[in-house]
Write a protein that holds these residues in place. Structure first.
Motif, short mmCIF file in Angstrom:
data_model
loop_
_atom_site.label_atom_id
_atom_site.label_comp_id
_atom_site.label_asym_id
_atom_site.label_seq_id
_atom_site.Cartn_x
_atom_site.Cartn_y
_atom_site.Cartn_z
N GLU A 185 68.97 24.88 5.24
CA GLU A 185 69.37 26.11 4.57
C GLU A 185 68.60 27.34 5.04
O GLU A 185 69.11 28.45 4.95
CB GLU A 185 69.20 25.95 3.06
N HIS A 186 67.36 27.15 5.50
CA HIS A 186 66.53 28.30 5.85
C HIS A 186 66.08 28.29 7.31
O HIS A 186 65.28 29.14 7.71
CB HIS A 186 65.29 28.35 4.93
N SER A 187 66.58 27.35 8.08
CA SER A 187 66.23 27.25 9.51
C SER A 187 64.73 27.16 9.72
O SER A 187 64.21 27.64 10.73
CB SER A 187 66.80 28.45 10.29
N PHE A 188 64.05 26.55 8.76
CA PHE A 188 62.60 26.36 8.89
C PHE A 188 62.34 24.88 9.09
O PHE A 188 62.34 24.09 8.15
CB PHE A 188 61.88 26.86 7.64
N ASN A 189 62.12 24.50 10.34
CA ASN A 189 62.02 23.09 10.70
C ASN A 189 60.59 22.74 11.10
O ASN A 189 60.08 23.25 12.09
CB ASN A 189 62.97 22.77 11.85
N VAL A 190 59.95 21.87 10.32
CA VAL A 190 58.59 21.42 10.65
C VAL A 190 58.61 20.04 11.28
O VAL A 190 57.55 19.45 11.50
CB VAL A 190 57.68 21.42 9.40
N GLY A 191 59.80 19.51 11.57
CA GLY A 191 59.89 18.20 12.20
C GLY A 191 60.41 17.16 11.24
O GLY A 191 60.66 17.42 10.06
N LEU A 192 60.56 15.95 11.72
CA LEU A 192 61.04 14.85 10.89
C LEU A 192 60.05 14.55 9.76
O LEU A 192 58.84 14.48 10.01
CB LEU A 192 61.25 13.60 11.74
N PRO A 193 60.54 14.38 8.53
CA PRO A 193 59.63 14.07 7.42
C PRO A 193 58.75 12.86 7.69
O PRO A 193 57.60 12.82 7.26
CB PRO A 193 60.60 13.81 6.25
N ASP A 194 59.28 11.90 8.44
CA ASP A 194 58.53 10.67 8.69
C ASP A 194 57.39 10.88 9.67
O ASP A 194 56.57 9.99 9.86
CB ASP A 194 59.47 9.59 9.23
N ASN A 195 57.33 12.05 10.31
CA ASN A 195 56.24 12.33 11.25
C ASN A 195 55.08 13.06 10.59
O ASN A 195 54.08 13.36 11.24
CB ASN A 195 56.75 13.19 12.41
N ILE A 196 55.22 13.36 9.30
CA ILE A 196 54.24 14.19 8.60
C ILE A 196 53.43 13.33 7.63
O ILE A 196 53.95 12.43 6.99
CB ILE A 196 54.95 15.33 7.84
N VAL A 197 52.15 13.65 7.52
CA VAL A 197 51.27 12.98 6.57
C VAL A 197 50.51 14.06 5.81
O VAL A 197 50.36 15.18 6.28
CB VAL A 197 50.30 12.02 7.31
N TYR A 198 50.03 13.72 4.61
CA TYR A 198 49.42 14.71 3.70
C TYR A 198 50.40 15.87 3.48
O TYR A 198 50.06 17.04 3.62
CB TYR A 198 48.09 15.24 4.26
N CYS A 199 51.62 15.50 3.13
CA CYS A 199 52.69 16.49 3.05
C CYS A 199 52.43 17.55 1.97
O CYS A 199 52.71 18.73 2.19
CB CYS A 199 54.01 15.77 2.76
N VAL A 200 51.89 17.14 0.83
CA VAL A 200 51.63 18.11 -0.25
C VAL A 200 50.63 19.16 0.21
O VAL A 200 50.82 20.36 -0.01
CB VAL A 200 51.14 17.38 -1.52
N GLU A 201 49.56 18.71 0.84
CA GLU A 201 48.57 19.67 1.35
C GLU A 201 49.17 20.56 2.42
O GLU A 201 48.84 21.75 2.51
CB GLU A 201 47.36 18.92 1.92
N PHE A 202 50.04 19.99 3.24
CA PHE A 202 50.71 20.77 4.28
C PHE A 202 51.52 21.90 3.66
O PHE A 202 51.43 23.06 4.07
CB PHE A 202 51.60 19.81 5.08
N LEU A 203 52.31 21.55 2.64
CA LEU A 203 53.13 22.56 1.97
C LEU A 203 52.26 23.57 1.24
O LEU A 203 52.59 24.77 1.21
CB LEU A 203 54.10 21.87 1.00
N ASP A 204 51.17 23.12 0.64
CA ASP A 204 50.24 24.05 -0.02
C ASP A 204 49.67 25.05 0.99
O ASP A 204 49.53 26.25 0.69
CB ASP A 204 49.09 23.28 -0.68
N HIS A 205 49.33 24.55 2.16
CA HIS A 205 48.76 25.40 3.21
C HIS A 205 49.77 26.47 3.65
O HIS A 205 49.43 27.65 3.81
CB HIS A 205 48.35 24.53 4.39
N LEU A 206 51.02 26.05 3.84
CA LEU A 206 52.06 26.99 4.24
C LEU A 206 52.32 28.01 3.13
O LEU A 206 52.50 29.21 3.40
CB LEU A 206 53.35 26.23 4.58
N GLN A 207 52.36 27.51 1.88
CA GLN A 207 52.63 28.41 0.76
C GLN A 207 51.54 29.46 0.61
O GLN A 207 51.81 30.62 0.31
CB GLN A 207 52.75 27.58 -0.53
N SER A 208 50.28 29.06 0.82
CA SER A 208 49.17 30.02 0.69
C SER A 208 49.28 31.13 1.73
O SER A 208 48.96 32.29 1.44
CB SER A 208 47.83 29.30 0.84
N LYS A 209 49.77 30.80 2.93
CA LYS A 209 49.96 31.83 3.94
C LYS A 209 51.04 32.81 3.52
O LYS A 209 50.89 34.04 3.67
CB LYS A 209 50.33 31.19 5.28
N LEU A 210 52.13 32.30 2.98
CA LEU A 210 53.20 33.19 2.52
C LEU A 210 52.74 34.04 1.34
O LEU A 210 53.09 35.22 1.24
CB LEU A 210 54.44 32.36 2.14
#
Length: 444
Positions: A185-210
């Motif tokens: 929906e937003h053309s924001f692609n961080v890769g396949l979900p299965d390739n990511i670990v510590y996903c919550v912290e990852f999203l928190d990190h991105l959110q803090s930047k925004l």
């Protein structure tokens, strides 16, 4: 790159329906609770000097290394290749307390040609020492196992709840639904979900930047959210920078060979492919087990699986293939459709929803819906080209060679004409243009 492939290679239908966006594999494993291990907690761990009581948080590792050099003249080689630095330091602190440091370290004399009073001795601790090398390999293996366990816990966790960073949509259950939503929906692609670990912290990190009005790609800061959104849209910065090492801890590929970047791992893989010998004479295939559509029965023999499904569940795929005149890719789509509906606890015949897989299987059997399929247009769709389960060996057993319909259809007499044909003889005899060609010849 670290972002991997897009999460979907085709256009998804409307959001009212349920779609499987995360990879599935046989056998399914029960979910477990998410643990408390995280990269941020790991960074707060305190590391103690191997030769004194001086300590520092792992996040300030460089300060501790500086202390080792200036105070103790101890140099640790290739620190970035040490998977668990606190454990490494703890191990050598114990060993050095038992034996002199010179038993383990190489001694380097500086200014060896100068006056004695200006000469200094430095100690080098590196993996040339077999004990050090074994320790590093052990820590690397242990760290990789921990990361894979963390990844599996996140894949199995269904308590995830979060609002999209770019809209007000809320997502519950598996975190892949949010990641795929942002990509779709937003053309924001961080890769396949299965390739990511510590996903919550990852999203928190991105959110803090925004929240700090910072672009996720170029790191520039803007005066308001509107300006930031316009910048990311116009500059196509709705992505993360693959060269930014602060994201490395969130991608599995960076843990495969700890201390090496994803670029180094990929370049080594490319070199290995170039150097590989083409001699396949000693290659041996491993047997692959196919899984029944309705239960956990497995067999290396495809005929046994077909017989099992027919005798135990009353499902005859060969009969459906003949009656519906199914081509190979239609069989593929039908199998993937049935797999997906059962995974979603829904009867593929009547679309009734149930609370669990055993319930839907029981309903299919008792209601006589085993051989009852919906309209062809329901399952003969492009999204069912893609396997519901990545390792579904049953798809390998499907055949398109024994169906008479494929040799007796309306196109059986249509010739196949090579693109580089040098004369028009065959074309004149068989093409739909033959009439026009004859008229042209007669008129001339």
């Amino acid at each position: 790159d670290i972002l991997g492939c897009p999460p979907s290679c085709f256009t998804l239908p409307s959001d009212e329906q349920e779609w499987i966006l995360e990879p599935l594999c046989f056998p399914e494993q029960p979910a477990t609770d998410i643990g408390t291990n995280s990269s941020s907690h790991h960074d707060m761990e305190v590391v103690t000097c191997v030769l004194c009581s001086h300590s520092a948080p792992l996040s300030e590792k460089d300060r501790l290394l500086k202390h080792l050099v200036l105070v103790h003249k101890l140099v640790i080689a290739d620190v970035k290749l040490i998977a668990d630095f606190p454990k490494y330091m703890e191990y050598w602190k114990n060993r050095i307390s038992e034996q002199p440091i010179t038993d383990f370290c190489s001694v380097i004399k500086t200014n060896s040609q100068g006056p004695v009073e200006k000469q200094e001795h430095y100690f080098l601790l590196c993996d040339v020492l077999p004990e050090d090398r074994v320790l590093r390999e052990h820590l690397q293996q242990k760290r990789l196992e921990e990361i894979l366990e963390q990844q599996q816990r996140e894949r199995d966790d269904d308590s995830f709840q979060r609002i999209c960073m770019f809209c007000n949509d809320e997502f519950n259950g598996n975190r892949s639904s949010l990641l795929n939503h942002m990509a779709r929906e937003h053309s924001f692609n961080v890769g396949l979900p299965d390739n990511i670990v510590y996903c919550v912290e990852f999203l928190d990190h991105l959110q803090s930047k925004l929240d700090n009005l910072q672009c996720l790609y170029c790191e520039k800061t803007f005066r308001d959210k509107t300006t930031l959104k316009d910048h990311m849209r116009k500059k196509q910065h709705r992505r993360i920078n693959g060269n930014n090492s602060e994201y490395d801890c969130f991608y599995i590929i960076n843990y495969l060979e700890l201390g090496k970047t994803w670029e180094e791992v990929q370049s080594e893989d490319d070199r290995e492919m170039e150097d590989e010998d083409d001699d396949w004479s000693d290659w041996q295939a491993h047997p692959v087990c196919a899984v029944c559509l309705f239960c956990e029965q497995q067999s290396e023999s495809m005929e046994k699986i077909y017989t099992h499904m027919e005798e135990t569940h009353g499902f005859d795929l060969h009969k459906l293939k003949t009656e519906l005149n199914l081509r190979f890719y239609q069989q593929v789509k039908l199998v993937n459709y049935i797999r997906r509906e059962i995974h979603q606890c829904r009867c593929y015949g009547c679309q009734e929803k149930f609370g669990s897989k055993p319930e839907v299987i029981r309903h299919v059997m008792e209601a006589g819906h085993v051989m009852q399929l919906p309209e062809t247009s329901t399952w003969d769709q492009p999204q069912y080209y893609f396997p519901t389960y990545e390792n579904d060996a049953l798809l390998c057993a499907l055949s398109d060679s024994d169906s008479e319909s494929e040799h007796t259809g309306p196109w059986r007499d249509v010739p196949v004409i090579a693109e580089d044909i040098s004369n028009l003889k065959v074309l004149k005899q068989t093409s739909v243009l033959s009439h026009l060609l004859k008229n042209t010849d007669s008129s001339s």
